[in-house]
Design a protein around this motif. Structure first.
Motif, mmCIF file in Angstrom:
data_model
loop_
_atom_site.group_PDB
_atom_site.id
_atom_site.type_symbol
_atom_site.label_atom_id
_atom_site.label_comp_id
_atom_site.label_asym_id
_atom_site.label_seq_id
_atom_site.Cartn_x
_atom_site.Cartn_y
_atom_site.Cartn_z
ATOM 1 N N GLU A 22 -16.364 17.136 9.895
ATOM 2 C CA GLU A 22 -17.803 17.145 9.565
ATOM 3 C C GLU A 22 -18.128 16.044 8.566
ATOM 4 O OE1 GLU A 22 -15.975 19.691 10.085
ATOM 5 O OE2 GLU A 22 -17.078 20.902 11.546
ATOM 6 N N HIS A 23 -17.177 15.782 7.656
ATOM 7 C CA HIS A 23 -17.389 14.713 6.674
ATOM 8 C C HIS A 23 -17.701 13.420 7.417
ATOM 9 C CE1 HIS A 23 -16.691 12.144 3.196
ATOM 10 N NE2 HIS A 23 -16.426 13.198 2.434
ATOM 11 N N ILE A 24 -16.876 13.143 8.421
ATOM 12 C CA ILE A 24 -17.017 11.885 9.166
ATOM 13 C C ILE A 24 -18.234 11.919 10.088
ATOM 14 C CG2 ILE A 24 -15.906 10.499 10.972
ATOM 15 C CD1 ILE A 24 -13.358 10.657 9.472
ATOM 16 N N THR A 25 -18.421 13.019 10.808
ATOM 17 C CA THR A 25 -19.513 13.011 11.800
ATOM 18 C C THR A 25 -20.892 12.992 11.134
ATOM 19 O OG1 THR A 25 -19.271 15.398 12.053
ATOM 20 C CG2 THR A 25 -18.260 14.027 13.743
ATOM 21 N N GLU A 26 -21.009 13.576 9.936
ATOM 22 C CA GLU A 26 -22.319 13.519 9.257
ATOM 23 C C GLU A 26 -22.667 12.073 8.897
ATOM 24 O OE1 GLU A 26 -24.705 16.007 8.759
ATOM 25 O OE2 GLU A 26 -23.362 16.837 10.263
ATOM 26 N N PHE A 27 -21.667 11.275 8.553
ATOM 27 C CA PHE A 27 -21.936 9.855 8.284
ATOM 28 C C PHE A 27 -22.101 9.064 9.572
ATOM 29 C CE2 PHE A 27 -21.393 10.073 3.753
ATOM 30 C CZ PHE A 27 -22.170 9.014 3.337
ATOM 31 N N TRP A 28 -21.362 9.472 10.607
ATOM 32 C CA TRP A 28 -21.471 8.791 11.905
ATOM 33 C C TRP A 28 -22.914 8.881 12.425
ATOM 34 C CZ3 TRP A 28 -18.968 5.318 14.530
ATOM 35 C CH2 TRP A 28 -19.105 5.220 15.916
ATOM 36 N N LYS A 29 -23.531 10.055 12.194
ATOM 37 C CA LYS A 29 -24.903 10.244 12.691
ATOM 38 C C LYS A 29 -25.883 9.256 12.045
ATOM 39 C CE LYS A 29 -24.366 15.219 13.304
ATOM 40 N NZ LYS A 29 -24.593 16.473 12.575
ATOM 41 N N ILE A 30 -25.593 8.814 10.820
ATOM 42 C CA ILE A 30 -26.550 7.918 10.139
ATOM 43 C C ILE A 30 -26.013 6.485 10.053
ATOM 44 C CG2 ILE A 30 -27.767 9.706 8.813
ATOM 45 C CD1 ILE A 30 -25.929 9.107 6.447
ATOM 46 N N ARG A 31 -25.003 6.175 10.888
ATOM 47 C CA ARG A 31 -24.333 4.877 10.774
ATOM 48 C C ARG A 31 -25.241 3.684 11.075
ATOM 49 N NH1 ARG A 31 -23.648 7.040 15.509
ATOM 50 N NH2 ARG A 31 -23.545 5.810 17.435
ATOM 51 N N ASN A 32 -26.317 3.910 11.836
ATOM 52 C CA ASN A 32 -27.181 2.782 12.195
ATOM 53 C C ASN A 32 -28.291 2.507 11.192
ATOM 54 O OD1 ASN A 32 -25.728 2.201 14.521
ATOM 55 N ND2 ASN A 32 -26.814 3.792 15.680
#
Ligand code: A3P
Length: 321
Positions: free
Chosen positions: A194-204
């Motif tokens: 979740e740590h990674i995917t929460e940042f992945w969602k806002i990567r753009n």
């Protein structure tokens, strides 16, 4: 705003150490899927002041789940944003140039208030944090300073975290217990997915750069250039070649300003171990796939399940191996 619970699982007590102790689960009240395991000390002393921290638009933040190449990326970013100032980089400890904000809240007996130190740093401030999106300062999402996030595959990360926990935090339990706690999302800073995917969602978002340890390892030149563009800097190929040499595994391993010798000593003292024993090098193996030599078949299987968890698919995120 938050719910604080003591995890009931018995394994949590087995992975605690004198230095990192009294783990609680902090959940967002409005979204219980957002949670994080932290020492109670962090809740008592840091949760609120971190949330309410004043943010400046020229801040530079590095955020990662622990052991994903944070230190390596910090040295790269600091150098790129400081006109390749080798002289300062070779004389001032990276921990002073780019301090770890919540260290005071996680380590019992750590002598410096790292939050205050970060808060009062001259601008532009360089700040490292391992906190997940929902625990980071609110103003990060309104002021929008530059944030660099670094991800790494959970197998290498878990092995690296185990060695770190053993040598830097004084963990004396088994590797199997440690891996179990990791895959059950009960290790400090868990859950990793979740740590990674929460940042992945806002990567753009334009103020976010999302990097992978594995890309830095396979093509550092390319990742340096990506970071250079993100930080609005421009260097010649010769300068980039020299920087890549400075950032190479061999060079960083020998670099006392980056390899955390001072910090390791302070942590060893705080946990009652002999700081003179040179039992551990922070820059350890630095490999992609190093886990293959270190995990048992059972541990590898537990991590396979973790890596194939369906939450990752929903976020359309894939780890690199
Ligand atoms: P290993 O323990 O697998 O060797 P962090 O800074 O987030 O704690 O990450 C530490 C990991 O990054 C360690 O992984 C360390 O060896 C690796 N690392 C640091 N500098 C590196 C470099 N120049 N090249 C490759 N790996 C590096």
């Amino acid at each position: 705003m938050y719910k604080i619970e003591v995890p009931k699982e018995e394994i949590v007590k087995r992975i605690e150490t004198n230095l990192m102790t009294d783990f609680v689960k902090i959940s967002a009240e409005d979204d219980p899927t957002q949670f994080c395991i932290m020492p109670r000390k962090f809740v008592d002393q840091d949760l609120e002041r971190v949330k309410n921290m004043e943010i400046y638009e020229d801040d530079i933040w590095v955020v990662t789940y622990p052991k994903c190449g944070t230190t390596w990326a910090m040295e790269m970013i600091w150098m790129i944003n400081n006109n390749l100032d080798y002289e300062t980089s070779m004389t001032v400890n990276l921990e002073d140039r780019f301090p770890f904000m919540e260290l005071i809240g996680i380590a019992t007996g750590f002598p410096t208030d790292t939050f205050e130190y970060c808060k009062n740093k001259p601008r532009p401030r360089y700040i490292k944090s391992h906190l997940p999106v929902f625990l980071l300062p609110d103003q990060l999402w309104t002021v929008k300073p530059k944030i660099i996030y670094v991800a790494r595959n959970p197998k290498d990360t878990a092995v690296s975290w185990y060695h770190h926990h053993k040598h830097m935090h004084g963990y004396q339990g088994s590797k199997e217990d440690y891996i179990q706690a990791f895959v059950k999302d009960l290790m400090m800073y868990s859950p990793m997915n979740e740590h990674i995917t929460e940042f992945w969602k806002i990567r753009n978002e334009p103020n976010i750069l999302f990097l992978f340890f594995e890309d830095m390892k396979r093509n550092l030149d390319q990742e340096v250039k990506k970071t250079m563009i993100f930080l609005d800097k421009n260097y010649s190929q010769d300068e980039i070649d020299k920087l890549c040499k400075h950032l190479s595994f061999e060079s960083i391993k020998d670099n006392k300003m980056v390899n955390k010798e001072v910090e390791i000593q302070k942590l060893m003292e705080a946990s009652g171990r002999d700081p003179a024993s040179k039992e551990f090098s922070f820059v350890r193996k630095g490999q992609v796939g190093g886990y293959k030599k270190e995990l048992s078949a059972e541990e590898n299987e537990m991590l396979d399940e973790y890596v194939n968890c369906s939450g990752l698919e929903k976020a359309e995120f894939e780890y690199k191996f």
